[in-house]
Design an enzyme around this catalytic site. Structure first.
Site, PDB file in Angstrom:
ATOM      1  N   HIS A  75       8.751   2.458  -4.174  1.00 49.70           N
ATOM      2  CA  HIS A  75       9.794   1.169  -4.196  1.00 49.70           C
ATOM      3  C   HIS A  75       9.144   0.234  -4.354  1.00 49.70           C
ATOM      4  O   HIS A  75       8.045  -0.115  -3.510  1.00 49.70           O
ATOM      5  CB  HIS A  75      10.852   1.510  -2.836  1.00 49.70           C
ATOM      6  N   GLU A  88       8.175   7.422   6.577  1.00 50.29           N
ATOM      7  CA  GLU A  88       8.583   6.077   6.548  1.00 50.29           C
ATOM      8  C   GLU A  88       7.824   5.288   7.462  1.00 50.29           C
ATOM      9  O   GLU A  88       7.850   5.321   8.762  1.00 50.29           O
ATOM     10  CB  GLU A  88      10.044   6.105   6.856  1.00 50.29           C
ATOM     11  N   HIS A 104       6.722   5.700   2.237  1.00 51.36           N
ATOM     12  CA  HIS A 104       7.915   4.571   2.162  1.00 51.36           C
ATOM     13  C   HIS A 104       7.712   3.577   3.353  1.00 51.36           C
ATOM     14  O   HIS A 104       6.870   3.923   4.438  1.00 51.36           O
ATOM     15  CB  HIS A 104       9.225   5.149   1.804  1.00 51.36           C
ATOM     16  N   GLU A 128       7.965  -2.144  -1.027  1.00 53.39           N
ATOM     17  CA  GLU A 128       7.149  -1.146  -0.096  1.00 53.39           C
ATOM     18  C   GLU A 128       5.838  -1.052  -0.223  1.00 53.39           C
ATOM     19  O   GLU A 128       5.160  -0.392  -0.182  1.00 53.39           O
ATOM     20  CB  GLU A 128       7.882   0.010  -0.048  1.00 53.39           C
TER      21      GLU A 128
END
Length: 408
Positions: free
Chosen positions: A165, A370, A311, A168
């Site tokens: 992404h 994450e 991420h 990110e």
């Protein structure tokens, strides 16, 4: 004192500040015409506060090159700042002016980490450490190379990737920092935070793709100009806004983590996004985008035993996928949870991500990590704490005793 500066292509205000050893507040204080919310525009003339030189008194046994190395200043720059000093005839008690030199890795920790910075780091690390391998696995929509970095010669291949992404991008900087620290620990033969790099090197082979989405990263960090080949479309998809902090997709408006053939149709229906957008549009079909296709192809070529996709944000570890995951997936997730402080989460209602496809395709442990807390892009002042968490997970994945336990 201050010096004029013409903003160059690829500049951001943070990158300029880092190169010149000043802080963002000082730059904006001297340039009240600048808006802190705007991107740096090529051709723009700004004023940079001049950082005063330090003075160093030469000590017994000092050499010119030792001093340059100690202060992270190129020897040529140090010599230019001291034209009356003979580098080969230093004398104890002499005064040297120490100009500011941007230390290696400073941009990685203190400014936006983009494709140019990644390319420079890859060149530097592969030149310094002969045991680092580099492979171009594909190219982005705009032709930027997508590179994989390998380290280790063991029989257990492990994969990690970042910046799938666009907003990110800090995951790229964290992964490259790990590669550098791992290589340095292996090269020096010294333990790193109690971790044996030599054992990891002999038992595993790590392949990291730090920046899967370089075009999107560039868009988030530097904005867009009229000359961009997708200018009109991107502005339309972004609802006319020239701010791209929330942009996750590639430059064709496709979310690369909704691109993998793992119940892709169901994810498309769930998202309800049928046209290009800053996020959540999975494209017209799986692997339609060159970035996702390159990552999938690379993964098919090497029989990875474990894969981690980094991420932001949430400090969570997603380890399952529709019961395709093997029994040892929870074991790994709990180990990662223990060393990082992140929460291992059994996730439902999500498809078409890299982790989902890896688990379903190979029936091996795959994870979405994450990193950090807050809104993406995450703030750089949290870099050190995030790096400790990410490096702890990667070291655990490469730790020899775990590999042995899994294979017994």
């Amino acid at each position: 004192m201050a010096i004029p500066y013409i903003v160059q292509q690829g500049d951001t205000y943070l990158r300029i500040c880092t190169r010149y050893g000043i802080n963002l507040h000082a730059l904006f204080a001297l340039n009240p015409q600048l808006d802190t919310e705007d991107y740096a525009l090529p051709g723009q003339v700004i004023t940079i506060p001049k950082r005063p030189n330090n003075t160093y008194i030469v000590q017994q046994h000092d050499t010119f090159y030792d001093i340059a190395s100690r202060f992270h200043v190129p020897a040529q720059l140090l010599s230019s700042a001291n034209p009356c000093i003979n580098p080969s005839r230093l004398m104890e008690g002499q005064s040297l002016l120490i100009p500011y030199g941007c230390p290696e890795g400073a941009l990685r920790r203190n400014a936006e980490y983009g494709h140019v910075q990644l390319t420079e780091d890859i060149c530097r690390l592969s030149s310094r450490y002969s045991f680092i391998s580099v492979e171009t696995i594909g190219h982005s929509v705009l032709g930027k190379p997508i590179q994989a970095i390998g380290i280790g010669r063991g029989g257990v291949p492990i994969h990690a990737n970042g910046a799938v992404h666009a907003n990110e991008w800090i995951t790229s900087a964290l992964l490259v920092q790990f590669i550098e620290d791992y290589a340095n620990a292996y090269d020096s033969g010294l333990a790193w935070r109690g971790w044996d790099a030599h054992a990891a090197y002999e038992r595993t082979s790590l392949w990291i793709v730090p920046m899967v989405n370089p075009d999107g990263v560039e868009l988030v960090q530097e904005g867009i100009s009229l000359g961009h080949p997708f200018y009109k479309s991107i502005m339309e998809w972004n609802q006319g806004s020239n701010r791209f902090q929330r942009w996750k997709a590639n430059v064709r408006g496709v979310d690369l983590n909704d691109q993998f053939p793992a119940h892709w149709e169901e994810e498309r229906e769930r998202r309800g996004m049928l046209s290009p957008a800053p996020l959540n549009y999975g494209g017209e079909q799986p692997l339609s985008e060159p970035e996702a296709a390159a990552l999938a192809s690379f993964t098919e070529q090497i029989p990875f035993e474990l894969a981690l996709s980094f991420h932001t944000q949430g400090q969570e570890i997603y380890w399952n996928y529709r019961d395709y995951e093997p029994e040892e997936s929870l074991y790994w997730a709990e180990r990662f949870q223990l060393v990082s402080g992140y929460r291992a989460v059994k996730l439902a209602g999500s498809d078409a991500g890299y982790k989902d496809w890896f688990i379903q395709r190979f029936l091996k442990p795959g994870f979405t990590i994450e990193v950090g807390l807050g809104s993406s892009p995450l703030p750089l002042h949290d870099f050190n704490s995030m790096y400790r968490e990410v490096s702890s997970i990667l070291m655990e994945a490469l730790r020899g005793d775990i590999v042995e336990n899994e294979n017994t």
